[in-house]
Design an enzyme around this catalytic site. Structure first.
Site, PDB file in Angstrom:
ATOM      1  N   GLU A 101       5.766  82.462  -3.490  1.00  0.00           N
ATOM      2  CA  GLU A 101       5.001  81.359  -3.704  1.00  0.00           C
ATOM      3  C   GLU A 101       5.747  80.303  -4.673  1.00  0.00           C
ATOM      4  O   GLU A 101       5.667  79.105  -4.411  1.00  0.00           O
ATOM      5  CB  GLU A 101       3.735  81.787  -4.147  1.00  0.00           C
ATOM      6  N   ALA A 158      18.571  91.881 -10.680  1.00  0.00           N
ATOM      7  CA  ALA A 158      18.952  93.197 -11.338  1.00  0.00           C
ATOM      8  C   ALA A 158      18.425  93.124 -12.775  1.00  0.00           C
ATOM      9  O   ALA A 158      18.070  94.364 -13.423  1.00  0.00           O
ATOM     10  CB  ALA A 158      20.617  93.276 -11.729  1.00  0.00           C
ATOM     11  N   CYS A 167      -0.158  87.133  -6.582  1.00  0.00           N
ATOM     12  CA  CYS A 167      -0.204  87.864  -7.874  1.00  0.00           C
ATOM     13  C   CYS A 167      -0.973  86.973  -8.888  1.00  0.00           C
ATOM     14  O   CYS A 167      -1.057  85.643  -8.411  1.00  0.00           O
ATOM     15  CB  CYS A 167       1.130  88.409  -8.491  1.00  0.00           C
ATOM     16  N   ASN A 210      10.576  85.913  -1.927  1.00  0.00           N
ATOM     17  CA  ASN A 210      10.872  86.492  -3.285  1.00  0.00           C
ATOM     18  C   ASN A 210      12.285  86.870  -3.463  1.00  0.00           C
ATOM     19  O   ASN A 210      12.863  87.091  -2.620  1.00  0.00           O
ATOM     20  CB  ASN A 210      10.017  87.799  -3.470  1.00  0.00           C
ATOM     21  N   CYS A 253       8.698  84.988  -7.501  1.00  0.00           N
ATOM     22  CA  CYS A 253       7.679  85.401  -6.216  1.00  0.00           C
ATOM     23  C   CYS A 253       8.024  84.122  -5.111  1.00  0.00           C
ATOM     24  O   CYS A 253       8.452  83.331  -5.485  1.00  0.00           O
ATOM     25  CB  CYS A 253       6.272  85.389  -6.687  1.00  0.00           C
TER      26      CYS A 253
HETATM   27  N1  THU Z   1       5.646  89.150  -5.032  1.00  0.00           N
HETATM   28  C1  THU Z   1       5.617  87.930  -4.427  1.00  0.00           C
HETATM   29  O1  THU Z   1       6.564  87.405  -4.141  1.00  0.00           O
HETATM   30  N2  THU Z   1       4.601  87.337  -4.573  1.00  0.00           N
HETATM   31  C2  THU Z   1       3.226  87.923  -5.039  1.00  0.00           C
HETATM   32  O2  THU Z   1       2.271  87.087  -5.181  1.00  0.00           O
HETATM   33  C3  THU Z   1       3.088  89.351  -5.182  1.00  0.00           C
HETATM   34  C4  THU Z   1       4.557  89.910  -5.494  1.00  0.00           C
HETATM   35  C5  THU Z   1       7.087  89.847  -4.888  1.00  0.00           C
HETATM   36  C6  THU Z   1       7.724  89.770  -6.552  1.00  0.00           C
HETATM   37  C7  THU Z   1       8.598  90.886  -6.234  1.00  0.00           C
HETATM   38  O3  THU Z   1       9.797  90.567  -5.875  1.00  0.00           O
HETATM   39  C8  THU Z   1       7.892  91.807  -5.393  1.00  0.00           C
HETATM   40  O4  THU Z   1       6.825  91.090  -4.771  1.00  0.00           O
HETATM   41  C9  THU Z   1       7.236  93.122  -5.747  1.00  0.00           C
HETATM   42  O5  THU Z   1       6.195  92.867  -6.686  1.00  0.00           O
END
Ligand code: THU
Length: 170
Positions: free
Chosen positions: A90, A81, A121, A77, A88
């Site tokens: 993925e 800012a 997510c 991820n 994300c």
């Molecule tokens: N996040 C991911 O990278 N993948 C997911 O499937 C869930 C959430 C990250 C996004 C953000 O940087 C942090 O987790 C908190 O939501």
């Protein structure tokens, strides 16, 4: 039987985690072999998780996808800012895969910290839907290893995908 057909197709090329004919869906053994081997996916996701840019949530995520050719692509991820501009893990792994010219995902693994099972997510479920199948395994891992296994269909039932648009395209 599955295995011997797989071996014949493999010939002298390939190895563990490599599809016999670059199209794993044609070989049930390939499909099983590639989906069930999570060690390299976990290693890749864990390695890239260390590079996550998560100064706002402090929630570091690593993701790895395996493609039909057996290659593994990973992403972390990347927060910003300007919060909504973050992306994300993925999404990063998918970008790396597409940039390399690949588009068929046969397995997915994500790793995050904390006690809970960290599943993808909603937005990422849809992102994966573009390149994976309903029965593609999605492994949710913690620092110690895989905690739970889902299929894409379980995480995103009755989903919308590219085939829904095909009759509208020329
Ligand atoms: N996040 C991911 O990278 N993948 C997911 O499937 C869930 C959430 C990250 C996004 C953000 O940087 C942090 O987790 C908190 O939501």
């Amino acid at each position: 039987a599955r295995r011997s057909v797989h071996r014949q197709r493999m010939g002298r090329i390939g190895g563990r985690g490599v599809a016999c004919d670059n199209a794993s869906r044609k070989c049930a053994y390939c499909e099983w072999l590639m989906a069930s081997d999570t060690d390299d996916l976990f290693a890749a996701a864990l390695a890239v998780q260390a590079n996550a840019h998560a100064p706002y949530s402090h929630f570091r995520v690593g993701a790895a996808v395996r493609t039909a050719s057996g290659r593994v692509f990973s992403g972390c991820n990347v927060e910003n800012a300007a919060y909504p501009q973050g992306s994300c893990a993925e999404a990063g792994a998918i970008s790396a895969m597409v940039a390399a010219g690949e588009s068929v995902i046969v397995a997915v693994l994500t790793v995050c910290d904390g006690e809970a099972i960290g599943t993808c997510c909603g937005g990422c479920r849809q992102r994966l839907r573009e390149f994976a199948s309903g029965n593609t395994p999605i492994y949710a891992a913690g620092p110690e290893g895989v905690r739970a296994t889902f299929t894409l269909d379980e995480l995103l039932p009755h989903s919308f995908g590219p085939e829904h648009l095909s009759e509208f395209q020329q």
